[in-house]
Each structure stands twice: as C-alpha cells, then as structure tokens.
Design a protein around this motif. Structure first.
Motif, PDB file in Angstrom:
ATOM      1  N   ARG A   1       0.855  -1.182   0.000  1.00  0.00           N
ATOM      2  CA  ARG A   1       0.000   0.000   0.000  1.00  0.00           C
ATOM      3  C   ARG A   1       0.890   1.230   0.000  1.00  0.00           C
ATOM      4  NH1 ARG A   1      -5.437  -1.098   3.679  1.00  0.00           N
ATOM      5  NH2 ARG A   1      -6.199  -2.841   2.414  1.00  0.00           N
ATOM      6  N   ILE A   2       0.555   2.183  -0.864  1.00  0.00           N
ATOM      7  CA  ILE A   2       1.377   3.366  -1.066  1.00  0.00           C
ATOM      8  C   ILE A   2       0.594   4.604  -0.655  1.00  0.00           C
ATOM      9  CG2 ILE A   2       2.686   4.697  -2.758  1.00  0.00           C
ATOM     10  CD1 ILE A   2       2.864   2.128  -4.436  1.00  0.00           C
TER      11      ILE A   2
ATOM     12  N   GLN B   1      -2.704   6.279  -1.895  1.00  0.00           N
ATOM     13  CA  GLN B   1      -2.690   6.603  -3.310  1.00  0.00           C
ATOM     14  C   GLN B   1      -2.917   5.372  -4.182  1.00  0.00           C
ATOM     15  OE1 GLN B   1       0.618   9.005  -4.600  1.00  0.00           O
ATOM     16  NE2 GLN B   1       0.714   7.956  -6.566  1.00  0.00           N
ATOM     17  N   ASP B   2      -2.379   4.248  -3.751  1.00  0.00           N
ATOM     18  CA  ASP B   2      -2.415   3.075  -4.612  1.00  0.00           C
ATOM     19  C   ASP B   2      -2.200   1.813  -3.780  1.00  0.00           C
ATOM     20  OD1 ASP B   2      -2.640   1.602  -6.879  1.00  0.00           O
ATOM     21  OD2 ASP B   2      -0.732   2.196  -7.756  1.00  0.00           O
TER      22      ASP B   2
ATOM     23  N   LEU C   1       8.939  -4.020  -8.532  1.00  0.00           N
ATOM     24  CA  LEU C   1       9.050  -4.013  -7.083  1.00  0.00           C
ATOM     25  C   LEU C   1       9.407  -2.602  -6.639  1.00  0.00           C
ATOM     26  CD1 LEU C   1       8.919  -5.965  -4.640  1.00  0.00           C
ATOM     27  CD2 LEU C   1      11.403  -6.063  -4.738  1.00  0.00           C
ATOM     28  N   PRO C   2       8.613  -1.991  -5.757  1.00  0.00           N
ATOM     29  CA  PRO C   2       8.856  -0.598  -5.377  1.00  0.00           C
ATOM     30  C   PRO C   2      10.289  -0.362  -4.917  1.00  0.00           C
ATOM     31  CG  PRO C   2       6.767  -1.349  -4.494  1.00  0.00           C
ATOM     32  CD  PRO C   2       7.455  -2.561  -5.065  1.00  0.00           C
TER      33      PRO C   2
ATOM     34  N   GLY D   1       8.248  11.513  -2.479  1.00  0.00           N
ATOM     35  CA  GLY D   1       6.947  11.950  -1.985  1.00  0.00           C
ATOM     36  C   GLY D   1       5.968  10.843  -1.696  1.00  0.00           C
ATOM     37  N   GLU D   2       6.424   9.603  -1.711  1.00  0.00           N
ATOM     38  CA  GLU D   2       5.553   8.469  -1.421  1.00  0.00           C
ATOM     39  C   GLU D   2       6.192   7.575  -0.365  1.00  0.00           C
ATOM     40  OE1 GLU D   2       3.377   7.782  -5.759  1.00  0.00           O
ATOM     41  OE2 GLU D   2       4.968   6.442  -5.111  1.00  0.00           O
ATOM     42  N   ILE D   3       5.350   6.964   0.428  1.00  0.00           N
ATOM     43  CA  ILE D   3       5.830   5.965   1.377  1.00  0.00           C
ATOM     44  C   ILE D   3       4.916   4.762   1.268  1.00  0.00           C
ATOM     45  CG2 ILE D   3       4.481   6.851   3.346  1.00  0.00           C
ATOM     46  CD1 ILE D   3       6.970   6.133   5.084  1.00  0.00           C
ATOM     47  N   GLY D   4       5.509   3.593   1.269  1.00  0.00           N
ATOM     48  CA  GLY D   4       4.720   2.381   1.098  1.00  0.00           C
ATOM     49  C   GLY D   4       5.124   1.303   2.073  1.00  0.00           C
ATOM     50  N   SER D   5       4.224   0.351   2.271  1.00  0.00           N
ATOM     51  CA  SER D   5       4.501  -0.732   3.211  1.00  0.00           C
ATOM     52  C   SER D   5       3.897  -2.034   2.711  1.00  0.00           C
ATOM     53  CB  SER D   5       3.936  -0.412   4.604  1.00  0.00           C
ATOM     54  OG  SER D   5       2.525  -0.244   4.534  1.00  0.00           O
TER      55      SER D   5
END
Length: 202
Positions: free
Chosen positions: A35-36, A48-49, A83-84, A192-196
């Motif tokens: 999840r981003i 966001q995504d 892959l992010p 500007g994005e963080i994801g997990s």
C-alpha cells in the motif's frame, strides 16, 4: 500515519556486516501486496495506490533469473521490474546480488547473463557507501543499521535500513528501503511516497 507505521533505530557495532541474500530472498510465485501513501503537508494518511507484485523467473545462460511484475491481469506480461524501489531483475551468484535494469520483458528476453552486474556484494558493511556507474547513471547505497518497523498490528524487529541515491541527467533521486530477514522489502520511501508491505500471498 504513525498509527499505521513507525520505526525505532537500534544500535549496531562498528564494522558490522550483513548478508543481503538473507534479507532479500527470491521466491518464485510469491505475491506481495504493497500500500502506497502520499506524503503531503495536508494529509499523510491518504492512500494513493495498492499494488500486487508477483515474483517470477526465467532461465538465462543456465541461471534462474528473477523479476517482479505487477499482478494486474493474468496475461499482463509487458512489465518485469515493478518491485517498489528496486526496478531491476535479479539473481544471486555465490551470494552476490547481480542485477539488470530491464523494465520491460522485451528487453529481458534479449538479455544475456553477461549483461547483469554485481550490485550488492555477499557481505555489506555498515556505513560504507557502495556505488556503480553505467551509461551516465550513478547508483549509490548504504546500509544504515537496524530498525524495528511497525505496520498495522505487526512488529518487524531487526529490519535493515538502506538509503540509496541515483544521479541521472543532473538530477539526484533518493530512496530509503527497509528489509526484514526472510521476508524481503517491507517498507520504502521515495519521491513523496511511502509504502509498506500489507500482505503476502503464497
């Protein structure tokens, strides 16, 4: 935002090393849901995504090479490096991570084993900057230490924190990646994005 994800830095000894293959396993067929979230001053909890990556492989020069494609449609075979934070294809050679920057499968299908470069050595030292230069692009990364990362109700202890920088066309891009031993990438921060990592599907 902090209710969803937090972390704490842990003390590491000078000169400590880690084996990256322990923290970035390549498992054929494994699906991961990330999840981003947007990082804005107004609201850092806006999702966001949500993306699903699936690890797949093919044989090149007698070696099994792994890539991650976005699992949108069963026949979505165009992209192969989603892959992010790690937009490459991979394989391990004697514990060293070899990479090739093939975003599209059409490029990967033409690749030879000699096109892969050593990106992450078998043992990575704490606070040492590693770099490679290829076709006007410089990539650097550094093992910063261990952190405990909390995602939802799960706590991931002893995650390694990696900071990376890419210099391309006079611009510098930074990323921070967190890896859990035996699991792989669980958190990333870039542009500007963080994801997990939200879910693993076998």
């Amino acid at each position: 935002f902090l209710l969803l994800m937090s972390f704490s830095l842990q003390i590491v000894s000078k000169g400590q090393t880690i084996s990256f293959s322990d923290y970035f396993p390549l498992k054929d067929g494994e699906k991961k849901v990330y999840r981003i979230y947007q990082l804005t001053k107004a609201d850092t909890t806006l999702m966001q995504d949500s993306i699903v990556t699936i690890c797949e492989s093919k044989i090149i020069g007698g070696e099994k090479v792994f890539y991650f494609r976005r699992d949108v449609f069963p026949d979505d075979t165009g992209y192969c490096a989603v892959l992010p934070g790690l937009y490459y294809t991979f394989y391990y050679k004697d514990g060293n991570l070899m990479t090739f920057d093939a975003l599209f499968k059409s490029k990967l299908n033409k690749a030879k084993l000699k096109d892969f470069i050593l990106d992450y050595p078998k043992q990575i030292k704490l606070n040492k900057v590693y770099a490679n230069w290829k076709k006007g692009t410089e990539n650097t990364y550094k093992f910063e230490g261990f952190e405990t990362v909390k995602i939802k109700d799960s706590v991931f202890a002893d995650c390694i924190k990696m900071t990376t920088g890419t210099y391309y066309l006079k611009f510098l891009y930074f990323k921070t990646l967190w890896f859990k031993k035996g699991v792989g990438l669980i958190k990333f921060l870039e542009e500007g994005e963080i994801g997990s990592l939200w879910e693993i599907r076998l």
